[in-house]
Design a protein around this motif. Structure first.
Motif, mmCIF file in Angstrom:
data_model
loop_
_atom_site.group_PDB
_atom_site.id
_atom_site.type_symbol
_atom_site.label_atom_id
_atom_site.label_comp_id
_atom_site.label_asym_id
_atom_site.label_seq_id
_atom_site.Cartn_x
_atom_site.Cartn_y
_atom_site.Cartn_z
ATOM 1 N N TYR A 78 34.422 -12.436 15.028
ATOM 2 C CA TYR A 78 33.110 -12.884 15.501
ATOM 3 C C TYR A 78 32.680 -12.111 16.741
ATOM 4 O O TYR A 78 31.523 -11.675 16.856
ATOM 5 C CB TYR A 78 33.150 -14.383 15.797
ATOM 6 C CG TYR A 78 31.835 -14.934 16.308
ATOM 7 C CD1 TYR A 78 30.781 -15.166 15.437
ATOM 8 C CD2 TYR A 78 31.662 -15.216 17.657
ATOM 9 C CE1 TYR A 78 29.572 -15.668 15.895
ATOM 10 C CE2 TYR A 78 30.447 -15.715 18.126
ATOM 11 C CZ TYR A 78 29.413 -15.937 17.236
ATOM 12 O OH TYR A 78 28.216 -16.426 17.704
ATOM 13 N N LEU A 79 33.598 -11.943 17.685
ATOM 14 C CA LEU A 79 33.276 -11.195 18.894
ATOM 15 C C LEU A 79 32.935 -9.749 18.583
ATOM 16 O O LEU A 79 32.073 -9.149 19.227
ATOM 17 C CB LEU A 79 34.441 -11.267 19.887
ATOM 18 C CG LEU A 79 34.727 -12.654 20.472
ATOM 19 C CD1 LEU A 79 35.944 -12.594 21.383
ATOM 20 C CD2 LEU A 79 33.519 -13.178 21.246
ATOM 21 N N LEU A 82 29.468 -9.705 17.402
ATOM 22 C CA LEU A 82 28.576 -9.863 18.547
ATOM 23 C C LEU A 82 28.364 -8.533 19.265
ATOM 24 O O LEU A 82 27.271 -8.233 19.738
ATOM 25 C CB LEU A 82 29.145 -10.891 19.534
ATOM 26 C CG LEU A 82 28.692 -12.340 19.370
ATOM 27 C CD1 LEU A 82 29.402 -13.216 20.397
ATOM 28 C CD2 LEU A 82 27.190 -12.471 19.509
ATOM 29 N N LYS A 90 23.668 -13.518 16.737
ATOM 30 C CA LYS A 90 23.104 -14.649 17.486
ATOM 31 C C LYS A 90 22.102 -15.422 16.637
ATOM 32 O O LYS A 90 22.035 -16.659 16.714
ATOM 33 C CB LYS A 90 22.455 -14.152 18.768
ATOM 34 C CG LYS A 90 23.440 -13.614 19.795
ATOM 35 C CD LYS A 90 22.725 -12.942 20.951
ATOM 36 C CE LYS A 90 23.721 -12.312 21.922
ATOM 37 N NZ LYS A 90 23.057 -11.569 23.031
ATOM 38 N N LEU A 223 33.604 -15.868 30.686
ATOM 39 C CA LEU A 223 33.146 -15.309 29.418
ATOM 40 C C LEU A 223 32.561 -13.911 29.574
ATOM 41 O O LEU A 223 31.869 -13.646 30.564
ATOM 42 C CB LEU A 223 32.085 -16.220 28.786
ATOM 43 C CG LEU A 223 32.515 -17.655 28.477
ATOM 44 C CD1 LEU A 223 31.342 -18.429 27.889
ATOM 45 C CD2 LEU A 223 33.698 -17.670 27.521
ATOM 46 N N GLN A 226 28.388 -10.710 26.397
ATOM 47 C CA GLN A 226 27.843 -10.776 25.041
ATOM 48 C C GLN A 226 28.062 -12.129 24.386
ATOM 49 O O GLN A 226 27.451 -12.434 23.358
ATOM 50 C CB GLN A 226 28.442 -9.668 24.158
ATOM 51 C CG GLN A 226 29.922 -9.825 23.855
ATOM 52 C CD GLN A 226 30.797 -9.091 24.848
ATOM 53 O OE1 GLN A 226 30.375 -8.832 25.970
ATOM 54 N NE2 GLN A 226 32.004 -8.732 24.435
ATOM 55 N N THR A 227 28.935 -12.968 24.967
ATOM 56 C CA THR A 227 29.181 -14.293 24.377
ATOM 57 C C THR A 227 28.371 -15.392 25.057
ATOM 58 O O THR A 227 28.496 -16.558 24.671
ATOM 59 C CB THR A 227 30.680 -14.653 24.477
ATOM 60 O OG1 THR A 227 31.043 -14.787 25.869
ATOM 61 C CG2 THR A 227 31.542 -13.592 23.823
#
Length: 287
Positions: A78-79, A82, A90, A223, A226-227
């Motif tokens: 997932y990261l 992203l 998103k 964090l 980008q998250t």
């Protein structure tokens, strides 16, 4: 002594193989889960020490199954998405959460459509709003915020970033949210949209001013940038589901009271209907 060691190793190998077979075999969810918990409790699940077997099994399932135990699994994938496709990821995340929020809130509040289903017309509309409005807007605003404070890590800069977020970004996002909710709820005139925004704006802002500083401070500390948007979407999902549930319950109570009257019996000989069968209450209530 040597034969004892060989026997012990053989028994341990047999146990591990049995557990593995239990996990891999299609024996049903309960049997597989029990076997996985046993394996985690013995410390044989990669990446675990056996201290919290149930949590270990849940974490393993979330991050891609036993074959990915001890690795980052789905979270890493997932990261990476992203990083490679930030806006698309998103949009998919926000759309899924917005639709899920509406569905869960309808179920919790027992808000069914005229066919008795919790999957109302609002669910896909909320998903579209999350994907096509909320996510792009949040992506752009957070990008502006991060660009304005790029490479500024002092305490003063972090506090100023929180103030800008709460005094500029939050009002924009909340205003757009309320306008969208009014339109989704069926507002047909500018007056109805303005009434919804006027009634709900400061209520939503108070919630934002309580939660936003905490969330932003957490994101600043722990964090990667980008998250941030998915993290804020997740927090909004939890808070929004609660608020949406309470709002639906109040709306249904008001509709039932209007439909039945204070005596608890239908007025004018009518029978109990679904919320969509009731006459409107005037300006659309904020959702």
């Amino acid at each position: 002594m040597s034969s004892l060691k060989i026997e012990r190793d053989t028994v341990q190998t047999a146990i591990q193989q049995g557990v593995q077979n239990a996990v891999d075999a299609p024996r049903g969810v309960i049997a597989s889960t029990a076997a996985a918990v046993t394996e985690a409790a013995s410390g044989n699940l990669p990446g675990t020490k056996g201290h919290h077997p149930v949590a270990a099994v849940v974490g393993t399932a979330v991050t891609g199954g036993r074959q990915n135990a001890g690795t980052k699994g789905y979270l890493a994938a997932y990261l990476k998405q992203l990083e490679d496709n930030p806006l698309r990821t998103k949009m998919l995340t926000a759309g899924t959460l917005a639709g899920g929020q509406e569905l869960i809130a309808s179920w919790l509040a027992k808000d069914r459509n005229k066919h008795g289903n919790y999957f109302t017309a609002r669910v896909p509309k909320m998903a579209v709003y999350g994907a096509l409005v909320s996510a792009p807007l949040g992506h752009f605003l957070i990008w502006c915020l991060q660009k304005a404070f790029k490479n500024r890590t002092s305490l003063r800069a972090k506090i100023l970033q929180i103030l800008v977020s709460n005094l500029i970004i939050a009002p924009i996002q909340n205003s757009v949210y309320l306008v969208a909710m009014a339109l989704i709820a069926g507002a047909q005139t500018i007056h109805q949209v303005r009434a919804t925004v006027r009634v709900g704006f400061w209520k939503v802002m108070r919630v934002s001013w309580i939660t936003s500083p905490i969330c932003l401070a957490f994101a600043q500390k722990f964090l990667p940038e980008q998250t941030w948007v998915p993290f804020f979407n997740l927090v909004s999902f939890v808070i929004g589901t609660y608020i949406n549930t309470i709002t639906k319950k109040k709306r249904l109570a008001a509709l039932r009271k209007k439909h039945f009257g204070d005596g608890g019996r239908p007025t004018g000989g009518s029978t109990m209907g679904r919320p969509e069968d009731y006459p409107p209450l005037g300006p659309n209530p904020p959702y």
